[in-house]
Enzyme design. Sequence first.
Site, PDB file in Angstrom:
ATOM      1  N   HIS A 367       0.791  -1.219   0.000  1.00  0.00           N
ATOM      2  CA  HIS A 367       0.000   0.000   0.000  1.00  0.00           C
ATOM      3  C   HIS A 367       0.821   1.266   0.000  1.00  0.00           C
ATOM      4  O   HIS A 367       0.392   2.285  -0.526  1.00  0.00           O
ATOM      5  CB  HIS A 367      -1.079  -0.074   1.066  1.00  0.00           C
ATOM      6  N   CYS A 679     -10.273  -1.275 -10.667  1.00  0.00           N
ATOM      7  CA  CYS A 679      -9.589  -0.217  -9.941  1.00  0.00           C
ATOM      8  C   CYS A 679      -8.211  -0.652  -9.447  1.00  0.00           C
ATOM      9  O   CYS A 679      -7.557   0.042  -8.693  1.00  0.00           O
ATOM     10  CB  CYS A 679     -10.436   0.292  -8.775  1.00  0.00           C
TER      11      CYS A 679
HETATM   12  C1  PEP Z   1      -7.130  -4.201  -5.428  1.00  0.00           C
HETATM   13  O1  PEP Z   1      -7.030  -5.139  -4.636  1.00  0.00           O
HETATM   14  O2  PEP Z   1      -6.883  -4.291  -6.641  1.00  0.00           O
HETATM   15  C2  PEP Z   1      -7.557  -2.864  -4.951  1.00  0.00           C
HETATM   16  C3  PEP Z   1      -7.858  -1.921  -5.799  1.00  0.00           C
HETATM   17  O3  PEP Z   1      -7.586  -2.651  -3.619  1.00  0.00           O
HETATM   18  P1  PEP Z   1      -6.289  -2.490  -2.711  1.00  0.00           P
HETATM   19  O4  PEP Z   1      -5.103  -2.356  -3.607  1.00  0.00           O
HETATM   20  O5  PEP Z   1      -6.496  -1.287  -1.862  1.00  0.00           O
HETATM   21  O6  PEP Z   1      -6.274  -3.758  -1.924  1.00  0.00           O
END
Ligand code: PEP
Length: 760
Positions: A367, A679
């Site tokens: 993250h 996303c």
């Molecule tokens: C994903 O898992 O692709 C996502 C968009 O969420 P995160 O990266 O915050 O887990």
Amino acid sequence: MDSKTPMLEVLRRIILEVNGARNLDAALSTMVRRIRKAMRTDVCSFYLFDTQLDRLVLMETIGLRTQAVGHVSLPVGEGLVGLVAQREEPLNLEDARAHPFFRYFETTGEERYSSFLGVPIIHQRRMLGVLVVQQSDKRRFDEADEAFLVTMAAQLAGVLAHALATGSLTRPSLPGGQATFTGVAASPGMAIGEAVVIAPPADLDSVPDLIPTDEEYEIARLKEAIGRVRDEIRAAGERLANRISAQELALFDVYQQMLGEAALSQEVVKRIREGQWAPGALADVVRRHVQYLERVNDDYLRERAADVRDLGRRVLAHLQEDTASTPAVYPDHTVLVSDEISVAMLGEVPRDKLAGIVSVRGSSTSHVAIVARAMGIPTVLGMVDLPLPRLNGARLVLDGHRGRLFVRPSPDIESHYEGLIEEERALAELLEHEQDLPSRTPDGHDVPLLVNTGLAVDAMASLKSRIGGVGLYRTEVPFMITERFPGEQEQTKLYREQLEGFAPLPVVMRTLDIGGDKDLPYFPIEEANPFLGWRGIRVTLDHPEVLMVQLRAMLRASQGLDNLRILLPMITNVDEVDDALRLLERAIRELGEDGVEVARPKVGVMLEVPATLYQLDALAERVDFFSVGSNDLTQYLLAVDRNNPRVADLYDACHPAVLSAMARLAREATALEMPISVCGELAADPAGALLLMGMGFDALSMNAPSLPKVRAAIRRVSQTSAQALVDEVLTESSPVGVRRRLEGRMHEWELSHLLPPKDA
Ligand code: PEP
Ligand code: MG
């Protein structure tokens, strides 16, 4: 093996000593001596594979003649040592001289030794050298001996790789401390700047025991460290004098006394005289005091245990010399370097001074990488071999496209990168011209582009005219930089800023997605397998009080705007959706009772757990839209921890299995007439975005800095060509094959400049 001490204990001690040694020479010398002793053998030697000479060179020995060190060498595949290196397997011989590969080097005096046990030293599939023990009488080294030496070699591998990478071993080839490191490319872009190393808190429990070579020196540096801590405490006391109570202020005097001549310091000096080096002596004394204080039946004294430990850590931090603490003033082009970078750390450096980020841990979809990309800061993570303590203040060139870091670069490298940075700036300027034009393919197909947010809106507001809305607002990001759960009012304000800032465009707000690698400092989750554990919706359904506050805050914030969408992360079971929807209904009802009338927002689920692939219809009955989290979907389909640099090479959203899962999701959602977008990071990669467009996704959501390249790609490739591209890559059976095809087509379409630059 020495039968009295258990093998694990011997290993542990040797490893501590090796890791605590001042330099590699000392580490190697300690190691061969300890191994010889532990195995009760005559000789222990270490051969390093010198890649420039393409030979194995005797680098350290106890038992063979020391004149041979640095002089005796042999190619891989020659002699017994060469054979071990070639086969990359242990070789255990009772009578070495009878072996056809036996070669005799006069300078070593090894003709006397008949038994031989050699094991290769391998780091990340690369052979770095060979570790050998020998004995004059015929001895068959047993299985325990072999296991011991193999384990030692595995330990040494990390230390060696480190030393090789820093240039502390490959002598003249890297003058002036220049070194190159490779990690995981985590946020694109390049930077030239100065390293600011944020040291992890000093750890008293991991200080090894070492016998001091110079007691007076150890005592002198201890006193100096204590003196510095006293100064720090005095300064902190003065700074806080007006802000805390007299009673609290009195604590600073207690600290000063603890550190005073008569107390701690004298005891540590005594321990040094008994034969411990300064860090070890300090750790011993602190441990003793803490244990005593923790046992007494007095609250005040028990609390002092924590103070003693804290003081001990501070002194240790100074003893561990080169570790720098947070600087008061950050240099203009700060490259933040740490063992692990937290989102909070990023917040401490003024944005205009933060040029790059480097960390030992983490990977491309960690993250912190996601936040770095949103901020447009070049980042390399997973630099497992980085020598943190020696980097502070060093000049660095960081290449976030290729995952490279050049420490104290040569003028050539620096000017090469200056050129590349300039090219990149020129490309950004060029792309800027079409950013107000629609993201429409030449054959008239619109692909709405959305942004992922999580940071303050101000940076994003300028984008409003260029996007279709916010595809993912990661609410955990603001939660990560506070010191407690933000209250309902606080959250309402935060969400209102987002919703208002982008209105009338839709804003998809995801409920708190903590767990995995996203920890809140005030809500730690300790688990053996965090990505398979208590994460996302699993946490918030177990803590309805947290979820309810969040839902109410979102709803309140949306009053009169009507652009809120709610997204549920980590959905695995339909029950979770039902439970969350029930809470949402309740939140709407409760607000109504308070006189706050809000419309029920559209609700969607993240498709990121593979199980959801097989329950799309049941999910579709319950919600209004789907959003594919390709980051997690990749991690869970491939069983590769997205945060682990060791397996970073295996993590690839372009794996054919991931792509065919994605294609299937797009197809089935369309058949169910459910809007579906992506996303995850795949949508931010121009080639990935074209694939997703070809698969038929309705919209793509990405970090803001990726918009220009993705828009440029979409505006140049027809929907039909993108569909053909999907069919083509799905015939491939490996990620490499997929990437090759993508690159080939991008080249053909004259879009190579949108891909990450290749190696020079
Ligand atoms: C994903 O898992 O692709 C996502 C968009 O969420 P995160 O990266 O915050 O887990
Ligand atoms: Mg996810």
